[in-house]
Motif scaffolding. Structure first.
Motif, PDB file in Angstrom:
ATOM      1  N   GLN A 262     -12.042 -70.330  52.354  1.00 40.84           N
ATOM      2  CA  GLN A 262     -11.445 -69.553  51.407  1.00 40.84           C
ATOM      3  C   GLN A 262     -12.024 -69.899  49.970  1.00 40.84           C
ATOM      4  N   ALA A 263     -12.446 -70.906  49.572  1.00 40.77           N
ATOM      5  CA  ALA A 263     -13.029 -71.259  48.357  1.00 40.77           C
ATOM      6  C   ALA A 263     -14.641 -70.415  48.230  1.00 40.77           C
ATOM      7  N   ALA A 264     -15.122 -70.572  49.370  1.00 33.73           N
ATOM      8  CA  ALA A 264     -16.524 -69.956  49.257  1.00 33.73           C
ATOM      9  C   ALA A 264     -16.563 -68.571  49.231  1.00 33.73           C
ATOM     10  N   ALA A 265     -15.073 -68.042  49.666  1.00 33.92           N
ATOM     11  CA  ALA A 265     -15.152 -66.332  49.762  1.00 33.92           C
ATOM     12  C   ALA A 265     -14.906 -65.987  48.358  1.00 33.92           C
ATOM     13  N   VAL A 266     -14.056 -66.901  47.356  1.00 31.04           N
ATOM     14  CA  VAL A 266     -13.890 -66.578  46.205  1.00 31.04           C
ATOM     15  C   VAL A 266     -14.775 -66.312  45.269  1.00 31.04           C
ATOM     16  N   SER A 267     -15.820 -67.304  45.218  1.00 33.55           N
ATOM     17  CA  SER A 267     -16.959 -67.611  44.343  1.00 33.55           C
ATOM     18  C   SER A 267     -17.672 -66.063  44.056  1.00 33.55           C
TER      19      SER A 267
ATOM     20  N   THR B  71     -17.536 -63.682  40.781  1.00 33.13           N
ATOM     21  CA  THR B  71     -18.760 -63.269  40.107  1.00 33.13           C
ATOM     22  C   THR B  71     -18.884 -61.782  39.790  1.00 33.13           C
ATOM     23  N   CYS B  72     -18.445 -60.951  40.977  1.00 33.19           N
ATOM     24  CA  CYS B  72     -18.427 -59.790  40.755  1.00 33.19           C
ATOM     25  C   CYS B  72     -17.306 -59.049  39.776  1.00 33.19           C
ATOM     26  N   ARG B  73     -16.417 -59.825  39.506  1.00 34.33           N
ATOM     27  CA  ARG B  73     -15.332 -59.410  38.680  1.00 34.33           C
ATOM     28  C   ARG B  73     -15.717 -59.769  37.153  1.00 34.33           C
ATOM     29  N   LYS B  74     -16.501 -60.800  37.028  1.00 38.76           N
ATOM     30  CA  LYS B  74     -17.164 -61.257  35.803  1.00 38.76           C
ATOM     31  C   LYS B  74     -18.176 -60.271  35.234  1.00 38.76           C
ATOM     32  N   ILE B  75     -18.686 -59.565  36.264  1.00 35.92           N
ATOM     33  CA  ILE B  75     -19.975 -58.575  35.564  1.00 35.92           C
ATOM     34  C   ILE B  75     -19.341 -57.256  35.707  1.00 35.92           C
ATOM     35  N   LYS B  76     -17.875 -57.085  35.433  1.00 32.68           N
ATOM     36  CA  LYS B  76     -17.202 -55.829  35.452  1.00 32.68           C
ATOM     37  C   LYS B  76     -17.507 -54.825  36.707  1.00 32.68           C
TER      38      LYS B  76
ATOM     39  N   THR C 190     -24.432 -53.921  43.642  1.00 33.62           N
ATOM     40  CA  THR C 190     -25.090 -54.855  42.914  1.00 33.62           C
ATOM     41  C   THR C 190     -24.968 -56.204  43.370  1.00 33.62           C
ATOM     42  N   GLY C 191     -24.245 -56.448  44.503  1.00 33.25           N
ATOM     43  CA  GLY C 191     -24.062 -57.879  44.953  1.00 33.25           C
ATOM     44  C   GLY C 191     -23.113 -57.694  46.082  1.00 33.25           C
ATOM     45  N   THR C 192     -22.454 -58.656  46.605  1.00 33.70           N
ATOM     46  CA  THR C 192     -21.362 -58.659  47.618  1.00 33.70           C
ATOM     47  C   THR C 192     -20.355 -59.411  46.900  1.00 33.70           C
ATOM     48  N   CYS C 193     -19.045 -59.179  47.676  1.00 30.86           N
ATOM     49  CA  CYS C 193     -17.705 -59.632  47.830  1.00 30.86           C
ATOM     50  C   CYS C 193     -17.194 -60.338  48.986  1.00 30.86           C
ATOM     51  N   TYR C 194     -16.212 -61.112  48.779  1.00 32.20           N
ATOM     52  CA  TYR C 194     -15.502 -61.571  50.069  1.00 32.20           C
ATOM     53  C   TYR C 194     -16.416 -62.419  51.004  1.00 32.20           C
ATOM     54  N   ASN C 195     -17.168 -63.202  50.452  1.00 31.26           N
ATOM     55  CA  ASN C 195     -18.448 -63.903  51.230  1.00 31.26           C
ATOM     56  C   ASN C 195     -19.267 -62.925  52.301  1.00 31.26           C
TER      57      ASN C 195
ATOM     58  N   CYS D  58     -20.322 -55.416  45.819  1.00 35.26           N
ATOM     59  CA  CYS D  58     -19.879 -55.541  44.379  1.00 35.26           C
ATOM     60  C   CYS D  58     -20.617 -53.959  43.823  1.00 35.26           C
ATOM     61  N   CYS D  59     -19.625 -53.395  43.393  1.00 34.73           N
ATOM     62  CA  CYS D  59     -19.920 -51.893  42.801  1.00 34.73           C
ATOM     63  C   CYS D  59     -20.033 -51.907  41.319  1.00 34.73           C
ATOM     64  N   ARG D  60     -20.922 -51.504  40.592  1.00 33.75           N
ATOM     65  CA  ARG D  60     -20.821 -51.506  39.130  1.00 33.75           C
ATOM     66  C   ARG D  60     -21.319 -50.236  38.690  1.00 33.75           C
ATOM     67  N   PRO D  61     -20.712 -49.755  37.449  1.00 31.96           N
ATOM     68  CA  PRO D  61     -20.796 -48.508  36.846  1.00 31.96           C
ATOM     69  C   PRO D  61     -22.445 -48.367  36.931  1.00 31.96           C
ATOM     70  N   LEU D  62     -22.962 -46.767  36.919  1.00 36.06           N
ATOM     71  CA  LEU D  62     -24.327 -46.515  36.694  1.00 36.06           C
ATOM     72  C   LEU D  62     -24.497 -46.784  35.186  1.00 36.06           C
ATOM     73  N   TRP D  63     -23.951 -46.646  34.374  1.00 36.51           N
ATOM     74  CA  TRP D  63     -24.116 -46.725  32.882  1.00 36.51           C
ATOM     75  C   TRP D  63     -23.049 -47.628  32.193  1.00 36.51           C
TER      76      TRP D  63
END
Length: 87
Positions: free
Chosen positions: A43-48, A52-57, A72-77, A82-87
């Motif tokens: 679970q600790a590995a899944a949170v990391s 990170t995704c939440r920190k980059i909004k 732009t990346g992954t979530c939940y291990n 991880c989805c970010r806005p285009l602009w």
């Protein structure tokens, strides 16, 4: 559904009796503690990567990213994107 659990229980009880008769009590305690710690470590590995995704909004999506967002990346291990806005 009840019969499924009773079948599982009938398989686990003899296995538990076999383990307790062949292993010392100290070894069984150590094995039990390791089994308890395993979910915490995973679970600790899944949170990391989620943090990170939440920190980059970003936000996590299990299927496709919503409209006007890019992956732009992954979530939940690695199970979600991880989805970010285009602009």
């Amino acid at each position: 559904m009840q019969s499924c659990f009773s079948n599982l229980q009938s398989l686990l009880v003899p296995a538990a009796l076999w383990w307790s008769s062949t292993m010392s009590t100290k070894a069984v305690k150590i094995l039990f503690l390791l089994l308890l710690l395993l979910p915490m470590v995973s679970q600790a590995a899944a949170v990391s990567d989620t943090v990170t995704c939440r920190k980059i909004k970003g936000e996590c999506a299990f299927l496709l990213c919503p409209l006007f967002k890019r992956a732009t990346g992954t979530c939940y291990n690695g199970l979600a994107k991880c989805c970010r806005p285009l602009w």
